[in-house]
Design an enzyme around this catalytic site. Structure first.
Site, PDB file in Angstrom:
ATOM      1  N   GLY A  73     -24.186 -23.034  -6.860  1.00 56.94           N
ATOM      2  CA  GLY A  73     -23.798 -22.833  -5.610  1.00 56.94           C
ATOM      3  C   GLY A  73     -24.729 -22.389  -4.548  1.00 56.94           C
ATOM      4  O   GLY A  73     -24.878 -22.905  -3.546  1.00 56.94           O
ATOM      5  N   SER A  74     -25.642 -21.365  -5.000  1.00 56.83           N
ATOM      6  CA  SER A  74     -26.733 -20.415  -4.175  1.00 56.83           C
ATOM      7  C   SER A  74     -27.661 -21.498  -3.868  1.00 56.83           C
ATOM      8  O   SER A  74     -28.066 -21.407  -2.740  1.00 56.83           O
ATOM      9  CB  SER A  74     -27.080 -19.429  -5.106  1.00 56.83           C
ATOM     10  N   GLN A 181     -15.546 -21.968  -3.195  1.00 60.24           N
ATOM     11  CA  GLN A 181     -14.206 -21.673  -3.872  1.00 60.24           C
ATOM     12  C   GLN A 181     -13.244 -22.605  -3.698  1.00 60.24           C
ATOM     13  O   GLN A 181     -11.934 -22.053  -4.082  1.00 60.24           O
ATOM     14  CB  GLN A 181     -13.538 -20.306  -2.850  1.00 60.24           C
ATOM     15  N   ALA A 202     -20.064 -25.845 -10.361  1.00 56.96           N
ATOM     16  CA  ALA A 202     -19.047 -26.277 -11.369  1.00 56.96           C
ATOM     17  C   ALA A 202     -18.423 -25.160 -12.082  1.00 56.96           C
ATOM     18  O   ALA A 202     -17.208 -25.042 -12.496  1.00 56.96           O
ATOM     19  CB  ALA A 202     -19.984 -26.850 -12.381  1.00 56.96           C
ATOM     20  N   HIS A 203     -19.245 -23.752 -12.164  1.00 64.37           N
ATOM     21  CA  HIS A 203     -18.652 -22.924 -13.066  1.00 64.37           C
ATOM     22  C   HIS A 203     -17.471 -22.098 -12.349  1.00 64.37           C
ATOM     23  O   HIS A 203     -17.042 -21.132 -12.817  1.00 64.37           O
ATOM     24  CB  HIS A 203     -19.593 -21.709 -13.278  1.00 64.37           C
ATOM     25  N   CYS A 328     -21.064  -9.560  -6.437  1.00 59.24           N
ATOM     26  CA  CYS A 328     -22.505  -9.532  -6.020  1.00 59.24           C
ATOM     27  C   CYS A 328     -22.671  -8.198  -5.474  1.00 59.24           C
ATOM     28  O   CYS A 328     -23.662  -7.655  -5.576  1.00 59.24           O
ATOM     29  CB  CYS A 328     -22.737 -10.523  -4.927  1.00 59.24           C
TER      30      CYS A 328
HETATM   31  C1  PLP Z   1     -19.893 -18.117  -6.480  1.00 62.47           C
HETATM   32  C2  PLP Z   1     -20.106 -18.434  -5.005  1.00 62.47           C
HETATM   33  C3  PLP Z   1     -21.422 -19.039  -4.468  1.00 62.47           C
HETATM   34  C4  PLP Z   1     -22.835 -18.886  -5.602  1.00 62.47           C
HETATM   35  O1  PLP Z   1     -22.423 -20.025  -6.429  1.00 62.47           O
HETATM   36  P1  PLP Z   1     -23.416 -19.914  -7.808  1.00 62.47           P
HETATM   37  O2  PLP Z   1     -23.264 -21.138  -8.537  1.00 62.47           O
HETATM   38  O3  PLP Z   1     -23.249 -18.488  -8.436  1.00 62.47           O
HETATM   39  O4  PLP Z   1     -24.917 -19.734  -7.390  1.00 62.47           O
HETATM   40  C5  PLP Z   1     -21.675 -19.272  -3.323  1.00 62.47           C
HETATM   41  N1  PLP Z   1     -20.488 -19.178  -2.379  1.00 62.47           N
HETATM   42  C6  PLP Z   1     -19.273 -18.672  -2.561  1.00 62.47           C
HETATM   43  C7  PLP Z   1     -18.022 -18.920  -1.919  1.00 62.47           C
HETATM   44  C8  PLP Z   1     -19.059 -18.269  -4.040  1.00 62.47           C
HETATM   45  O5  PLP Z   1     -17.685 -18.081  -4.381  1.00 62.47           O
END
Ligand code: PLP
Length: 395
Positions: A73-74, A181, A202-203, A328
């Site tokens: 996601g990041s 999310q 994915a996680h 975080c």
């Molecule tokens: C978890 C999350 C991320 C980051 O995703 P990663 O896969 O951990 O890098 C970004 N935005 C939101 C809203 C998240 O919940």
């Protein structure tokens, strides 16, 4: 009593479902060929990746050529913002986002703000919603990009994404949404919602860690974040994470298939949890909205006169894994930027607890949490000078 093991931190990350893992395993051990090679093994992995890309695209109503695999996601968030800003700076230097974004957006915007871009952070109301007129008024001639999260990871607020997309389209500004999310949890349709770019991981939906995707609408230009080989149609270099991609696609397929039924259960359990806590613990309040505009699995409650970190330790001793708002920011002493943005005072924001439910959460677990949390809050309050002063004042 036997030690409990109750996981209520699904918004931070999830385990990999057995069916997902099963699909992944052959791509570690047998079908491991580098998709860029010309031997027949490569064709197998190439086809598997292509099929997975198709599944991912279908889940959000996109075309498979609009799906770019990332390392989570990041990375998707970083690429969307930096990649778009750098490829389109000749059109303008203004970016609009919100005060409640994940740090993967906020810190990128801060970085760009120091490098020639102008950033507007839209405020939110006490439930975490932006005001659509604020967005309209913030757009100007130099605005090139709007990035507003689909659903908030701490307080569960689901924005009116369709309306945001419409305003962006009317003003010919590209709209990115951090849907980490949302994807796999609530319906997401990039056509219906006017979304131009979207991040997923994915996680967060029972797939593996370290893999995600960025949807980029056809015709949008992005500069590469990672330079090198020709993977991802020349846009994101590096030998493909084949098992990860297979796992993400399978997890998403399952999530979409089971979504409606799953959410009925989650909403019932979540409401029981929220109502039960507010009823049993005096001086407690719900953060974020009630009902339809809240993520089905999210509960976030502030207990006045206590500190969030100590409640987490005591919950852990009772076998309950939870979070104090944002994983975080754990370890730092600042309260969550999201809770401050919805107007909670510093000292109150500290006493917040996020419980995020998942597919294995049971009613029996909710009952246990409803029994344990009020006891812990009471014990912490008995030790708190804030509570002491307050109680004296009440007499
Ligand atoms: C978890 C999350 C991320 C980051 O995703 P990663 O896969 O951990 O890098 C970004 N935005 C939101 C809203 C998240 O919940």
């Amino acid at each position: 009593m036997e030690k409990r093991n109750i996981y209520m931190d699904h918004a931070a990350t999830t385990y990999v479902k057995p069916e997902v893992l099963e699909e992944m395993i052959p791509y570690f051990t047998e079908n491991f060929g580098n998709p860029s090679s010309i031997y027949s093994q490569a064709r197998v992995t190439n086809m598997a990746i292509d099929e997975s890309r198709g599944k991912i695209a279908k889940a959000i109503n996109a075309d498979r050529r609009e799906i770019f695999i990332t390392g989570g996601g990041s990375e998707a968030d970083n690429w969307a913002i930096k990649g778009y800003a750098n490829a389109n700076k000749h059109k303008g230097n203004h970016i609009i986002t919100t005060t409640i974004e994940h740090h993967a957006i906020l810190h990128v915007c801060e970085y760009l703000g120091k490098n020639g871009f102008e950033i507007t952070y839209l405020p939110v109301d006490e439930k975490g919603f932006i005001n659509i007129d604020d967005l309209r008024n913030a757009i100007k001639d130099t605005t090139i990009l709007v990035s507003i999260m689909f659903a908030n990871n701490e307080i569960g607020t689901i924005q009116s994404v369709k309306e945001i997309g419409e305003v962006c389209r009317e003003n010919k500004v590209v709209f990115h949404t951090d849907a980490v999310q949302a994807v796999g949890h609530i319906p997401v349709d990039v056509q219906e919602l006017n979304i131009d770019m979207l991040s997923m991981a994915a996680h967060k939906f029972y797939g593996p860690k370290g893999v995600g995707a960025l949807y980029v609408r056809k015709g949008i230009r992005l500069e590469n974040l990672i330079h090198g080989g020709a993977q991802e149609r020349n846009k994101r270099a590096g030998t493909e994470n084949i098992p990860g991609i297979i796992g993400m696609a399978k997890a998403l397929e399952l999530a979409v298939e089971n979504m409606e039924e799953e959410n009925k259960k989650l909403v019932m359990l979540r409401n029981k949890l929220i109502d039960g806590l507010l009823e049993r613990v005096p001086h407690s309040r719900l953060n974020g909205p009630c009902g339809e505009m809240r993520l089905p699995g999210n509960a976030n409650i502030t207990f006045e006169f206590i500190e969030g970190e100590s409640i987490l330790l005591m919950l852990d001793a009772k076998g309950i894994a939870a979070s104090s708002g944002s994983a975080c920011t754990s370890g730092s002493l600042d309260p969550s930027h999201v809770l401050l943005a919805i107007g909670l005072p510093h000292e109150i924001a500290h006493g917040s607890l996020r419980l995020s439910l998942g597919e294995k959460t049971t009613e029996e677990e909710i009952d246990y949490v409803l029994e344990v949390v009020p006891q812990i809050v009471q014990r912490l309050r008995e030790m708190s000078p804030l509570w002491d002063n307050f109680a004296k004042g009440e007499k």
